[in-house]
Design an enzyme around this catalytic site. Structure first.
Site, PDB file in Angstrom:
ATOM      1  N   GLU A  98       0.798  -1.236   0.000  1.00 30.92           N
ATOM      2  CA  GLU A  98       0.000   0.000   0.000  1.00 30.92           C
ATOM      3  C   GLU A  98       0.828   1.283   0.000  1.00 30.92           C
ATOM      4  O   GLU A  98       0.799   2.060   0.962  1.00 30.92           O
ATOM      5  CB  GLU A  98      -0.962   0.004   1.199  1.00 30.92           C
ATOM      6  CG  GLU A  98      -1.959  -1.123   1.193  1.00 30.92           C
ATOM      7  CD  GLU A  98      -2.911  -1.081   2.396  1.00 30.92           C
ATOM      8  OE1 GLU A  98      -2.764  -0.213   3.266  1.00 30.92           O
ATOM      9  OE2 GLU A  98      -3.813  -1.937   2.446  1.00 30.92           O
ATOM     10  N   GLU A 156      -5.366  -8.587   0.958  1.00 30.77           N
ATOM     11  CA  GLU A 156      -6.066  -8.213   2.199  1.00 30.77           C
ATOM     12  C   GLU A 156      -7.540  -8.009   1.892  1.00 30.77           C
ATOM     13  O   GLU A 156      -7.883  -7.418   0.866  1.00 30.77           O
ATOM     14  CB  GLU A 156      -5.543  -6.892   2.798  1.00 30.77           C
ATOM     15  CG  GLU A 156      -4.182  -6.949   3.398  1.00 30.77           C
ATOM     16  CD  GLU A 156      -3.752  -5.621   4.030  1.00 30.77           C
ATOM     17  OE1 GLU A 156      -4.628  -4.803   4.387  1.00 30.77           O
ATOM     18  OE2 GLU A 156      -2.535  -5.419   4.134  1.00 30.77           O
TER      19      GLU A 156
HETATM   20  O1  IFM Z   1      -4.265  -3.006   9.251  1.00 36.49           O
HETATM   21  C1  IFM Z   1      -4.218  -2.482   7.961  1.00 36.49           C
HETATM   22  C2  IFM Z   1      -3.051  -3.064   7.190  1.00 36.49           C
HETATM   23  O2  IFM Z   1      -1.836  -2.878   7.842  1.00 36.49           O
HETATM   24  C3  IFM Z   1      -2.951  -2.423   5.830  1.00 36.49           C
HETATM   25  N1  IFM Z   1      -4.219  -2.469   5.146  1.00 36.49           N
HETATM   26  C4  IFM Z   1      -5.410  -2.076   5.851  1.00 36.49           C
HETATM   27  C5  IFM Z   1      -5.479  -2.769   7.201  1.00 36.49           C
HETATM   28  C6  IFM Z   1      -6.750  -2.330   7.954  1.00 36.49           C
HETATM   29  O3  IFM Z   1      -6.745  -0.958   8.152  1.00 36.49           O
END
Ligand code: IFM
Length: 453
Positions: A163, A358
């Site tokens: 990210e 994710e």
């Molecule tokens: O916890 C975070 C993660 O580290 C990166 N993506 C989003 C998740 C939830 O906010």
């Protein structure tokens, strides 16, 4: 058609969010240690000093993964645990931890997937100019090469960055609430991004040089992931523009995938982006473009929610009212259709297989009197999103796997330990782990390869 037979079902975490042991065995400080120890930055004054104490509980955690039936586990490496100064002297005890973790995973038949950078830059490198240091890409390549030589015989899947969008928007712009908490203007933030893009490119080179040919290398992206108000060609085109073009009516400047992923896949920005950002965007020479766009094997998508977009009278994207299925504890709207559309449109533009790196929700989970955690909201959330993912699989989008976020409740950055995303509940006082109802449910999904959704 459904999910392919080699589709990987897993869960994800990140080092600073779970490991703890912040001052043990030679680990150097990272910018997140500094940031979380600065009063007022983190809810309730929480830090990642202990978090889930995974550094000491990793065997128990891997055993729980095996109970859930996970086939893969995405974790990140703490750069400053293995290279306390970010470059130069290595820390054998830190390297040894990742050796042991990987061996434990393999012993339970769980495929490791390692992320190199999930936000915790070594403080020593930050002090030397961070992503603006002209040597940063070399330091990143040194780190990537070190880890690939150490773990490459056992880790088949690698992610360079997690990210970049969040690193820029939450850590480097006015209003930032993440480390390092810089408040740059657009020009400054785009310089930081260029340092990360070059580091990604050199990182991929270093990984390729050290890893077996079969290794899979990608990066994990989030950002604007929208869905169209209807299936009409106009609304779908407006959605594309909102994700890859310059900002629309509700987009902020530095979110478009066109700024982050076009350089990674095409080695350059589109003319629209160059016109919109003008001199704020640092130029990419052809050599830099080639370096940044080293071929990669997959694109990781981190998806939580999206906006509903339609075509305005001029064809340009505009946000449309949309009733979500509900809201998470973080107040994020529940919009499963964003998953189908993001993988479809991302694959259409960039052409590589997709891994969901994710997806998940935070929920107000508690251990009940029966010593269980009844998180039916998470089960509903995950099944609705996974049905949308299966729709993309049915239509032939190549999907490598799904890494639920997160294996366990953890340190949720500026929110401290207040937002619970896990399949496993953590009691931070006692470090007791309690698999939630969703973990049991996920086991059934994995066993049926998503047929029972
Ligand atoms: O916890 C975070 C993660 O580290 C990166 N993506 C989003 C998740 C939830 O906010």
């Amino acid at each position: 058609m459904g999910f392919s037979k080699d589709f990987l079902w897993g869960a994800a975490t990140a080092a600073y969010q779970i490991e703890g042991a912040a001052n043990e065995d030679g680990r150097g400080p990272s910018i997140w240690d500094t940031f979380s120890h600065t009063p007022g930055n983190i809810k309730n004054g929480d830090t990642g000093d202990v978090a889930c104490n995974h550094y000491h509980h990793y065997k128990e955690d891997v055993a729980l993964m095996a109970e859930i039936g996970l086939q893969a586990y995405r974790f990140s490496i703490s750069w400053s645990r293995v290279l306390p100064e970010g470059t130069g002297a290595t820390n054998e005890k830190g390297l040894d931890f990742y050796d042991r973790l990987v061996d434990e995973l393999l012993a339970k038949n769980i495929q490791p997937c390692a992320t190199l950078f999930h936000w915790d830059m070594p403080q020593a490198l930050y002090d030397r100019g961070s992503w603006r240091n002209p040597d940063i890409a070399e330091y990143f390549a040194e780190y990537a090469g070190l880890m690939a030589h150490r773990l490459g015989d056992r880790v088949p899947c690698w992610i360079t960055f997690n990210e970049m969008v969040v690193v820029i928007n939450c850590g480097h712009l006015p209003g930032s609430c993440h480390a390092p908490g810089e408040k740059l203007d657009r020009t400054g933030a785009l310089k930081v991004l260029k340092g990360m893009l070059l580091s990604h490119g050199r990182g991929v080179e270093a990984l390729r040089a050290a890893l077996p040919k079969t290794a899979q290398i990608g990066l994990a992206h989030c950002g604007v992931m929208n869905f169209p108000a209807s299936d009409s060609a106009e609304d779908v085109e407006a959605t594309r523009q909102s994700m890859f073009g310059v900002p629309d009516d509700n987009g902020s400047d530095l979110h478009s995938a066109g700024i982050y992923l076009d350089p990674v896949f095409f080695g350059k920005y589109t003319d629209d982006v160059l016109t919109y950002f003008g001199e704020d965007v640092p130029p990419l020479s052809p050599e830099e473009g080639t370096l940044i766009s080293q071929p990669i094997d997959f694109l990781g998508i981190n998806l939580y929610w999206g906006r509903c977009v339609g075509a305005g009278a001029d064809g340009k994207p505009e946000t449309r009212p949309h009733e979500p299925l509900g809201y998470t504890d973080f107040d994020w709207p529940i919009t499963p259709e964003a998953l189908y559309w993001s993988v479809t449109l991302m694959h259409e533009r960039y052409g590589v297989p997709i891994m969901i790196t994710e997806n998940g929700m935070s929920n107000d989970d508690r251990v009940d009197a029966d010593e269980k955690v009844h998180d039916k909201e998470r089960i509903e959330f995950l099944s609705s999103y996974l049905r949308e993912l299966r729709r993309a699989a049915d239509e032939g989008v190549p999907l490598l796997g799904y890494m639920q976020w997160s294996l366990m409740d953890n340190f949720e950055w500026a929110e401290g330990c207040s937002q619970r995303f896990g399949l496993i509940h953590i009691d931070y006082e006692t470090q007791k782990r309690t698999p939630k109802d969703s973990a049991l449910w996920y086991k059934g999904v994995i066993e049926s390869n998503g047929e029972n959704l």
